[in-house]
Design an enzyme around this catalytic site. Structure first.
Site, PDB file in Angstrom:
ATOM      1  N   GLY A  99       0.807  -1.212   0.000  1.00  0.00           N
ATOM      2  CA  GLY A  99       0.000   0.000   0.000  1.00  0.00           C
ATOM      3  C   GLY A  99       0.845   1.269   0.000  1.00  0.00           C
ATOM      4  O   GLY A  99       0.435   2.298  -0.529  1.00  0.00           O
ATOM      5  N   GLU A 106      10.419  -4.650   0.291  1.00  0.00           N
ATOM      6  CA  GLU A 106       9.902  -5.417   1.423  1.00  0.00           C
ATOM      7  C   GLU A 106       9.997  -6.916   1.173  1.00  0.00           C
ATOM      8  O   GLU A 106      10.353  -7.687   2.074  1.00  0.00           O
ATOM      9  CB  GLU A 106       8.451  -5.017   1.694  1.00  0.00           C
TER      10      GLU A 106
END
EC number: 5.3.1.6
Length: 228
Positions: A99, A106
């Site tokens: 998001g 990540e």
């Protein structure tokens, strides 16, 4: 109690999983902000010796200013533990992330970690993934053609823009397409299909990554553990 307070509850509980001497992965986002503060307090109070890798320049700056030693992932051995937020987590511990647009970094950090722990407020726990639009990072070249392929599969891609209308760019100067699917009954099937689409750099399905989830509730933190 609002969502930020529940995020803080989850983050402070997750900070107790950090041990002296760890090589730590730090994620990105509002929940991780509280985590970094909590870990830094332990570093100051207990003299913990930690080395960390961050998935964004914002997290790296915050952690460094609070006294946590930061290094580049290329200079790190395998990480002992990565703690990150998530946008959705299903009952079977599958997740959607990205998001904030940092899904590629990540996922690289997560897959180079022995253990992954996710921290969320209670609204992020869902029966099935898909209500949150699934982000995919894509290269600008051939964007229209890729978008057409995704539309043909009823994945409803929307090019992400900033609040001012300008195109959102990732850390690597790529674009984000958010797939407004509604529900994803078979995330592994969709993930494998996306893995084979030329032009897709990475997708936000984090599958079989985290075994532990700390959820913030008004009554306190809840630790969810995946079956072994």
């Amino acid at each position: 109690m609002n969502a930020d307070q529940m995020k803080q509850i989850a983050a402070e509980k997750a900070a107790t999983y950090v041990e002296d001497g760890m090589m730590l992965g730090l994620g990105t986002g509002s929940t991780v902000f509280y985590l970094v503060e909590a870990v830094a307090r332990r570093v100051q109070a207990e003299g913990l010796q930690l080395t960390a890798v961050a998935t964004s320049s914002r997290t790296a700056k915050q952690a460094s200013e609070l006294g946590i030693k930061m290094i580049d992932l290329n200079d790190a051995p395998t990480l002992d533990l990565t703690i990150d937020g998530a946008d959705e987590i299903s009952a079977d511990f599958q997740g959607i992330k990205g998001g904030g647009g940092a899904l590629l970094l990540e996922k690289i950090v997560a897959l180079n970690s022995r253990r992954n722990l996710w921290i969320v407020d209670e609204s992020k726990i869902v029966p099935q993934l898909g209500a949150f639009p699934l982000p995919i990072e894509v290269i600008p070249f051939g964007l229209a053609k890729l978008t057409q392929r995704l539309e043909a599969e009823d994945l409803h891609p929307v090019l992400r823009r900033q609040a001012n209308g300008e195109l959102f760019l990732t850390h690597n100067k790529n674009y984000i397409l958010d797939l407004h699917i509604g529900n994803i009954p078979h995330p592994h099937v969709l993930g494998e299909w996306l893995d084979h689409q030329t032009g897709v750099v990475e997708h936000g399905l984090f599958l079989d990554v985290a075994k532990t989830v700390v959820v913030g509730h008004p009554a306190g933190p809840e630790v969810l553990q995946a079956p072994r």
